[in-house]
Every structure is written in C-alpha cells, then in structure tokens.
Design an enzyme around this catalytic site. Structure first.
Site, PDB file in Angstrom:
ATOM      1  CG  ASP A 108      -1.846  -1.026   4.820  1.00  0.00           C
ATOM      2  OD1 ASP A 108      -1.865  -1.988   4.037  1.00  0.00           O
ATOM      3  OD2 ASP A 108      -1.055  -0.072   4.704  1.00  0.00           O
ATOM      4  CG  ASP A 111      -1.251  -6.009   5.979  1.00  0.00           C
ATOM      5  OD1 ASP A 111      -0.250  -5.331   6.271  1.00  0.00           O
ATOM      6  OD2 ASP A 111      -1.943  -5.792   4.965  1.00  0.00           O
ATOM      7  CG  ASP A 129      -0.328  -4.440   1.818  1.00  0.00           C
ATOM      8  OD1 ASP A 129      -1.236  -4.296   2.641  1.00  0.00           O
ATOM      9  OD2 ASP A 129       0.668  -3.703   1.760  1.00  0.00           O
ATOM     10  CG  ASP A 133      -2.116  -0.473   0.904  1.00  0.00           C
ATOM     11  OD1 ASP A 133      -2.932  -0.939   1.715  1.00  0.00           O
ATOM     12  OD2 ASP A 133      -0.883  -0.582   1.035  1.00  0.00           O
TER      13      ASP A 133
END
Length: 400
Positions: A108, A111, A129, A133
């Site tokens: 994470d 990216d 994203d 998450d």
C-alpha cells in the site's frame, strides 16, 4: 520455535540497515524525503523514522517504476494478501497472518510512490486505494473477531473495527468541507497496520515466554493490540470530529474543553449534595426513605442548576425562571434515559455499578450536556471570521 525466525531475521535486517543508513548520513548529507514531510505531525512515528523507512524501501519503488509496473496492480495485490492474512488469523495462524498484513501494508505504501514516480497518479487511483484500504483493515479485524468469537476480545475487535473505519471517514468528511484534519489523531493508518501486524505476528513468539494459565485467553499480545486499537482509534476519530465541528461551528467557543469539564464538576457536586442531604434526613432526622430521596434530589438539582448557570455555562444573561423550566424538563428526560439505560445494560449481565456508570456517561455526552448547552443555558453565538476556512478544496492530485 519456528515463529522466532521471522522476527529475529527482521531485527538483523533492520540492524544492518540502521548501520548503513548512519554511515550514509555521515559520508553524505542527511537523507531527506519530501513526501514524508507532507504527512505532518500526526501519527506516532517520528520524522527520523519516516525518513529511514523511505530510504530503506526506496530501491523497491524505484525498481518497480523503472519496470513500468502498474500501481493499481500493487493496490489490488495488497487486498489479496490482506484477505490471506484474514484467513490465516481466523484459522489461528497468527504469525503468518501478521506478516502477511505487514506485507500488504508495504504494498500500500509502494503503490502511491510508484504512481507518482511514473507520473500516472490519478483521482481514480486515489479512490481505489482509499476504498481498498478500508477492505484491508476490515478483513483482518473480521478474521480476528472470528477467531475470538465467544470470548471477550471479540468486543475489542468490533470496537477496533468501527474505530478504524471512523478515523478515515471523519477525515474524508472534513476534507469535503475544506477542513483538513490529517495531522489530528495519533492512530492513523500506518500506526494501525503496524500495531495489528506486529502485535499479531509476534504473538506466537511471545506466547513461548508467557506462562499460560488454564483458561487464559490465547495470544495476549494480540488481545492487547486490539484493546489499544479500540481505544486509540475512537479517540483519534473523536479528536478529528471535534476539530471539524470546531472549524465549522459559528460559535468559536463551543469546542472549548473547559465547558464540559465544568459541567461534569457541577453535576458531581450536585450528586454529592444530593447524597449528603438524603442521608442526613434519613439517618439523623428519621425521615422516610422516599421523602429523604425526593428532598435530596430537589436540593441537588438546585445546586446543579445554580452552578451550571453561573459557572459552567456562564448564562446569567437570561432570566433564571425561564432556564429553570427548561432545566426541569431536561432533567426529567435525563432521569428516564438513565433508568432505561441501566435496564437495557442489565440484560448483558454487568454489575449494577458498571451499568450505572456507563449509562450516566452515555446519557451525559449524548443528551444532558448538549441539551443544557444548546437548550437550557443557550450561549449567544459569536460568528467566526469567514477567512478562517479555505475557499478552495484540496488538489485533485493529492497523494494516493
């Protein structure tokens, strides 16, 4: 003993990296990562740790950027690994699940770096994203809740789950209204992932050093992490909500912490007086119990009204008899809510004192205090300058 291999290997890796990093900073100028500075002062990590971590993983995202690897694939892969982590902890494989969660958190982080290095950061990627998450954290916490089903850590897991969802939600609502709160609250996403990841990954290793008594809950380190996350995530969400409401409220002093504390003190003093008067009338003067209780309540209510009006809310600008009428109404509703709250909580089986304290705290925060502040002892509004809020929203190309 196989659970000790990953943490020992990690300690060795970090130790070597720290030595290389220190040597690099002595030979060259200290390493500085601009994006880490944009994170502000929120969270638990220090700027030095952030710059060290950025230096440590820089070869990874630079290599992926040179390959032209799609950052969205890293985002979706992060979710896939997190689902595996959730399945592992649900099955009781805590070491595996914890390390998988930490790996998902690393992806994470990568990216966004890869997207900006390749100059392909988009609003679509930012939304993907952010949403994934939430799925990552939720899946892992659901896995822990499944493992602890039927035991009290389930409650901590559910509270941690709701708190972890509320922290970013309050931030999103604040930013939609042009109030920035990313620097508010210590339990941010990075801290939540690290706490859960290491708290779960190291738990089996810690179990070898803890004398497990019969009936002791399994993996106490993970349970401790859940309890800490449950408390701190809700605290962070409350701090962010307070900041948003304070910035948007027309009454500049409404977010003052002194006022609710004064209100609590006034009610506490009234309770002491109530108990003292009722006890004196019953034990010393032989008054019947219900009559002594009624007299104590009346005197305590008068003390609470007087202290709240003249001290806690400083609302002497309005005639007292008007405020007293409203105060009696609010007090009657408060009494009914407290009694109902204790009755409902008693269904769960806690001691009466615990149920009483919980009911009083919830009713005070959700009804009594706001009703007294905005209905009984109304404070004249003081408009905030319009310039205190930004006129434009945040950049669409904000970090993913």
């Amino acid at each position: 003993m196989s659970e000790l291999v990953p943490p020992l290997a990690l300690v060795a890796l970090v130790g070597v990296a720290v030595l290389l990093y220190a040597r690099r900073n002595r030979v060259e100028s200290p390493f500085h990562d601009e994006e880490m500075d944009q994170r502000g002062q929120g969270g638990l990590s220090t700027p030095g740790l952030r710059h060290f971590f950025a230096w440590l993983v820089r070869p990874l995202w630079r290599g992926l950027a040179r390959l032209g690897f799609p950052p969205d694939v890293l985002t979706t892969l992060s979710l896939a690994i997190a689902l595996g982590a959730a399945a592992a902890v649900a099955a009781g494989r805590f070491a595996l699940g914890g390390w998988l969660l930490l790996g998902s958190g690393l992806l994470d982080f990568l990216d966004g770096r890869v997207a900006r290095a390749e100059n392909v950061a988009t609003r679509r990627g930012a939304v993907l994203d952010s949403v994934l998450d939430r799925y990552v954290e939720s899946a892992f916490l659901i896995g822990l809740c499944w493992y602890y089903r039927g035991h009290w850590p389930l409650a901590a897991g559910l509270l941690a789950l709701s708190g972890s969802l509320l922290v970013p939600y309050v931030r999103a609502r604040g930013e939609a209204l042009h109030v920035r709160v990313d620097n508010v609250g210590r339990m941010q996403r990075t801290e939540r992932v690290l706490l859960l990841g290491f708290g779960t990954a190291l738990s089996p290793a810690v179990d070898h050093w803890v004398e497990m008594r019969h009936g002791f809950i399994a993996h106490p380190l993970t349970v401790a992490a859940l309890v800490v996350l449950a408390l701190t995530s809700h605290l962070s969400a409350a701090q962010r909500m307070r900041r948003v409401l304070h910035e948007l409220d027309e009454r500049a002093d409404r977010g003052d912490l002194a006022r609710p504390l004064k209100s609590i003190a006034a009610n506490a003093a009234a309770t002491v007086v109530d108990f003292g008067v009722a006890s004196a009338l019953y034990f010393w003067f032989g008054l019947l119990g219900y009559a002594a209780t009624a007299a104590g309540c009346a005197v305590g209510g008068l003390v609470s009204f007087t202290l709240s009006r003249a001290w806690a809310f400083d609302a002497t600008h309005e005639p007292a008899h008007r405020q007293l009428d409203r105060y009696v109404f609010v007090s009657a509703v408060t009494l009914a809510l407290n009694a109902g709250g204790v009755a409902v909580l008693s269904l769960l089986g806690p001691p009466f004192v615990v149920a009483w304290l919980i009911a009083r705290a919830v009713v005070f925060g959700c009804f009594s205090y706001p009703a007294q502040r905005d209905f009984v002892f109304v404070v004249a509004p003081r408009p905030r300058p319009r310039s205190s809020l930004p006129e434009r929203g945040f950049s669409a190309n904000a970090p993913r």
